[in-house]
Design a protein around this motif. Structure first.
Motif, PDB file in Angstrom:
ATOM      1  N   SER A   3       0.842  -1.194   0.000  1.00 63.14           N
ATOM      2  CA  SER A   3       0.000   0.000   0.000  1.00 63.14           C
ATOM      3  C   SER A   3       0.880   1.248   0.000  1.00 63.14           C
ATOM      4  CB  SER A   3      -0.916   0.019   1.222  1.00 63.14           C
ATOM      5  OG  SER A   3      -0.160   0.201   2.393  1.00 63.14           O
ATOM      6  N   PHE A   4       0.260   2.369  -0.329  1.00 65.43           N
ATOM      7  CA  PHE A   4       0.921   3.666  -0.196  1.00 65.43           C
ATOM      8  C   PHE A   4      -0.140   4.723   0.041  1.00 65.43           C
ATOM      9  CE2 PHE A   4       0.000   3.528  -4.714  1.00 65.43           C
ATOM     10  CZ  PHE A   4      -0.400   4.818  -5.011  1.00 65.43           C
ATOM     11  N   ASP A   5       0.301   5.884   0.517  1.00 63.82           N
ATOM     12  CA  ASP A   5      -0.605   6.991   0.796  1.00 63.82           C
ATOM     13  C   ASP A   5      -0.341   8.123  -0.186  1.00 63.82           C
ATOM     14  OD1 ASP A   5      -1.629   5.629   2.981  1.00 63.82           O
ATOM     15  OD2 ASP A   5      -0.205   6.538   4.379  1.00 63.82           O
ATOM     16  N   ILE A   6      -1.420   8.781  -0.579  1.00 62.86           N
ATOM     17  CA  ILE A   6      -1.331   9.972  -1.420  1.00 62.86           C
ATOM     18  C   ILE A   6      -1.667  11.158  -0.527  1.00 62.86           C
ATOM     19  CG2 ILE A   6      -2.195  11.138  -3.469  1.00 62.86           C
ATOM     20  CD1 ILE A   6      -3.183   8.358  -4.424  1.00 62.86           C
ATOM     21  N   VAL A   7      -0.740  12.093  -0.409  1.00 60.08           N
ATOM     22  CA  VAL A   7      -0.940  13.256   0.452  1.00 60.08           C
ATOM     23  C   VAL A   7      -0.629  14.527  -0.334  1.00 60.08           C
ATOM     24  CG1 VAL A   7      -0.414  12.012   2.581  1.00 60.08           C
ATOM     25  CG2 VAL A   7       1.410  13.154   1.360  1.00 60.08           C
ATOM     26  N   SER A   8      -1.020  15.638   0.245  1.00 56.33           N
ATOM     27  CA  SER A   8      -0.677  16.947  -0.306  1.00 56.33           C
ATOM     28  C   SER A   8      -0.251  17.821   0.863  1.00 56.33           C
ATOM     29  CB  SER A   8      -1.878  17.549  -1.032  1.00 56.33           C
ATOM     30  OG  SER A   8      -1.552  18.825  -1.526  1.00 56.33           O
ATOM     31  N   LYS A   9       1.044  17.924   1.065  1.00 50.87           N
ATOM     32  CA  LYS A   9       1.569  18.689   2.196  1.00 50.87           C
ATOM     33  C   LYS A   9       2.525  19.765   1.701  1.00 50.87           C
ATOM     34  CE  LYS A   9       1.157  15.103   5.637  1.00 50.87           C
ATOM     35  NZ  LYS A   9       1.802  14.275   6.623  1.00 50.87           N
ATOM     36  N   VAL A  10       2.553  20.849   2.445  1.00 46.64           N
ATOM     37  CA  VAL A  10       3.456  21.952   2.148  1.00 46.64           C
ATOM     38  C   VAL A  10       4.351  22.147   3.362  1.00 46.64           C
ATOM     39  CG1 VAL A  10       3.604  24.410   1.620  1.00 46.64           C
ATOM     40  CG2 VAL A  10       1.752  23.056   0.669  1.00 46.64           C
ATOM     41  N   GLU A  11       5.634  22.254   3.126  1.00 51.31           N
ATOM     42  CA  GLU A  11       6.591  22.494   4.207  1.00 51.31           C
ATOM     43  C   GLU A  11       6.487  23.964   4.618  1.00 51.31           C
ATOM     44  OE1 GLU A  11       9.009  21.091   6.926  1.00 51.31           O
ATOM     45  OE2 GLU A  11       8.506  19.809   5.235  1.00 51.31           O
ATOM     46  N   MET A  12       5.938  24.208   5.811  1.00 51.50           N
ATOM     47  CA  MET A  12       5.673  25.585   6.248  1.00 51.50           C
ATOM     48  C   MET A  12       6.958  26.383   6.464  1.00 51.50           C
ATOM     49  SD  MET A  12       2.542  26.038   5.958  1.00 51.50           S
ATOM     50  CE  MET A  12       2.303  27.617   6.715  1.00 51.50           C
ATOM     51  N   GLN A  13       8.044  25.725   6.811  1.00 48.67           N
ATOM     52  CA  GLN A  13       9.313  26.441   6.964  1.00 48.67           C
ATOM     53  C   GLN A  13       9.768  27.001   5.622  1.00 48.67           C
ATOM     54  OE1 GLN A  13      11.031  27.179   9.847  1.00 48.67           O
ATOM     55  NE2 GLN A  13      12.164  28.480   8.440  1.00 48.67           N
ATOM     56  N   GLU A  14       9.548  26.250   4.555  1.00 47.95           N
ATOM     57  CA  GLU A  14       9.905  26.737   3.223  1.00 47.95           C
ATOM     58  C   GLU A  14       9.007  27.907   2.815  1.00 47.95           C
ATOM     59  OE1 GLU A  14      12.521  25.951   1.452  1.00 47.95           O
ATOM     60  OE2 GLU A  14      13.169  24.457   2.896  1.00 47.95           O
ATOM     61  N   VAL A  15       7.731  27.854   3.201  1.00 48.80           N
ATOM     62  CA  VAL A  15       6.823  28.973   2.922  1.00 48.80           C
ATOM     63  C   VAL A  15       7.302  30.213   3.670  1.00 48.80           C
ATOM     64  CG1 VAL A  15       4.463  29.828   3.174  1.00 48.80           C
ATOM     65  CG2 VAL A  15       4.853  27.476   2.461  1.00 48.80           C
ATOM     66  N   ASP A  16       7.695  30.035   4.922  1.00 50.79           N
ATOM     67  CA  ASP A  16       8.213  31.149   5.719  1.00 50.79           C
ATOM     68  C   ASP A  16       9.460  31.741   5.064  1.00 50.79           C
ATOM     69  OD1 ASP A  16       8.370  32.905   7.940  1.00 50.79           O
ATOM     70  OD2 ASP A  16       9.834  31.581   8.898  1.00 50.79           O
ATOM     71  N   ASN A  17      10.346  30.874   4.586  1.00 52.01           N
ATOM     72  CA  ASN A  17      11.552  31.352   3.907  1.00 52.01           C
ATOM     73  C   ASN A  17      11.198  32.115   2.631  1.00 52.01           C
ATOM     74  OD1 ASN A  17      13.125  30.153   5.863  1.00 52.01           O
ATOM     75  ND2 ASN A  17      13.553  28.324   4.663  1.00 52.01           N
ATOM     76  N   ALA A  18      10.229  31.613   1.865  1.00 52.74           N
ATOM     77  CA  ALA A  18       9.819  32.282   0.627  1.00 52.74           C
ATOM     78  C   ALA A  18       9.217  33.653   0.928  1.00 52.74           C
ATOM     79  CB  ALA A  18       8.822  31.417  -0.138  1.00 52.74           C
ATOM     80  N   VAL A  19       8.410  33.742   1.987  1.00 52.00           N
ATOM     81  CA  VAL A  19       7.810  35.029   2.371  1.00 52.00           C
ATOM     82  C   VAL A  19       8.905  36.007   2.797  1.00 52.00           C
ATOM     83  CG1 VAL A  19       6.350  36.149   4.099  1.00 52.00           C
ATOM     84  CG2 VAL A  19       5.544  34.104   2.935  1.00 52.00           C
ATOM     85  N   ASN A  20       9.863  35.532   3.584  1.00 51.25           N
ATOM     86  CA  ASN A  20      10.953  36.406   4.025  1.00 51.25           C
ATOM     87  C   ASN A  20      11.798  36.889   2.846  1.00 51.25           C
ATOM     88  OD1 ASN A  20      10.189  36.215   6.702  1.00 51.25           O
ATOM     89  ND2 ASN A  20      11.568  34.516   7.137  1.00 51.25           N
ATOM     90  N   GLN A  21      12.056  36.016   1.885  1.00 46.24           N
ATOM     91  CA  GLN A  21      12.807  36.425   0.696  1.00 46.24           C
ATOM     92  C   GLN A  21      12.020  37.440  -0.124  1.00 46.24           C
ATOM     93  OE1 GLN A  21      13.703  32.776  -1.357  1.00 46.24           O
ATOM     94  NE2 GLN A  21      15.545  32.398  -0.155  1.00 46.24           N
ATOM     95  N   THR A  22      10.701  37.266  -0.183  1.00 45.59           N
ATOM     96  CA  THR A  22       9.854  38.209  -0.913  1.00 45.59           C
ATOM     97  C   THR A  22       9.887  39.575  -0.247  1.00 45.59           C
ATOM     98  OG1 THR A  22       8.415  36.387  -1.575  1.00 45.59           O
ATOM     99  CG2 THR A  22       7.532  38.603  -1.801  1.00 45.59           C
ATOM    100  N   VAL A  23       9.791  39.605   1.076  1.00 41.69           N
ATOM    101  CA  VAL A  23       9.852  40.870   1.818  1.00 41.69           C
ATOM    102  C   VAL A  23      11.186  41.561   1.563  1.00 41.69           C
ATOM    103  CG1 VAL A  23       9.978  41.852   4.145  1.00 41.69           C
ATOM    104  CG2 VAL A  23       8.211  40.183   3.597  1.00 41.69           C
ATOM    105  N   LYS A  24      12.253  40.797   1.565  1.00 44.83           N
ATOM    106  CA  LYS A  24      13.586  41.367   1.333  1.00 44.83           C
ATOM    107  C   LYS A  24      13.697  41.944  -0.070  1.00 44.83           C
ATOM    108  CE  LYS A  24      18.466  40.246   1.723  1.00 44.83           C
ATOM    109  NZ  LYS A  24      19.453  39.221   2.008  1.00 44.83           N
ATOM    110  N   GLU A  25      13.186  41.212  -1.061  1.00 45.50           N
ATOM    111  CA  GLU A  25      13.269  41.715  -2.437  1.00 45.50           C
ATOM    112  C   GLU A  25      12.418  42.963  -2.627  1.00 45.50           C
ATOM    113  OE1 GLU A  25      12.474  40.344  -7.022  1.00 45.50           O
ATOM    114  OE2 GLU A  25      13.195  38.854  -5.585  1.00 45.50           O
ATOM    115  N   ILE A  26      11.239  42.999  -2.001  1.00 51.00           N
ATOM    116  CA  ILE A  26      10.374  44.179  -2.115  1.00 51.00           C
ATOM    117  C   ILE A  26      11.064  45.399  -1.510  1.00 51.00           C
ATOM    118  CG2 ILE A  26       8.247  45.208  -1.212  1.00 51.00           C
ATOM    119  CD1 ILE A  26       6.928  42.478  -1.658  1.00 51.00           C
ATOM    120  N   SER A  27      11.757  45.201  -0.401  1.00 48.52           N
ATOM    121  CA  SER A  27      12.433  46.337   0.240  1.00 48.52           C
ATOM    122  C   SER A  27      13.601  46.846  -0.600  1.00 48.52           C
ATOM    123  CB  SER A  27      12.923  45.945   1.633  1.00 48.52           C
ATOM    124  OG  SER A  27      13.964  44.994   1.541  1.00 48.52           O
TER     125      SER A  27
END
Length: 161
Positions: A3-27
């Protein structure tokens, strides 16, 4: 039975990093000098605030590019409506989709059943478990689902023999 499982997960630490990089680029960007663009990461959502539609679209574009670089699928970001905010600004909420909804789970099960492979699929909370007697059938299901666009990013985990 394998058997196997099908999931849809997002790594929240990576989302946090992406948001921080976006804030830095906007500034640092010239076209955002003097503007009051904000990005806030909340529990399962990102709140965007910008001066006008043009700047909001630019912020969304920067956020998407940073997410792609961090390995986050754009399919896992659900964009809300653009709403007017105080001071002539605009606001948009971006929901981060975690797990597979019941409707998407039913779509996945329908695709698996249409394939006529000898496997069973069942919804378990926010994931779908696929079981079968033959490992090759399970691998065919994975290949089939990778080829389909179901509107969510799928990961295949917990493969057991």
């Amino acid at each position: 039975m394998p058997s196997f499982d099908i999931v849809s997960k997002v790594e929240m630490q990576e989302v946090d990093n992406a948001v921080n990089q976006t804030v830095k680029e906007i500034s640092q960007r010239y076209d955002f000098k003097g503007s009051k663009c904000e990005i806030k990461l909340e529990k399962d959502a990102i709140k965007l605030l910008a001066d006008d539609d043009y700047k909001l679209k630019a912020v969304v574009d920067i956020l998407q590019s940073k997410c792609i670089k961090r390995g986050i699928s754009i399919k896992s970001l659900q964009y809300g409506n653009v709403e007017p905010a105080s001071g002539g600004m605009v606001r948009q909420a971006v929901d981060i989709q975690q797990g597979i909804s019941k409707e998407k789970g039913k779509d996945i099960i329908a695709v698996v059943k249409e394939s006529k492979l000898k496997v069973q699929a069942q919804i378990q909370d926010d994931q779908v478990r696929v079981t079968g007697k033959n490992r090759d059938d399970l691998q065919d299901v994975i290949k089939l689902l990778k080829g389909k666009d179901l509107g969510v990013e799928l990961q295949f985990v917990n493969f057991r023999d």
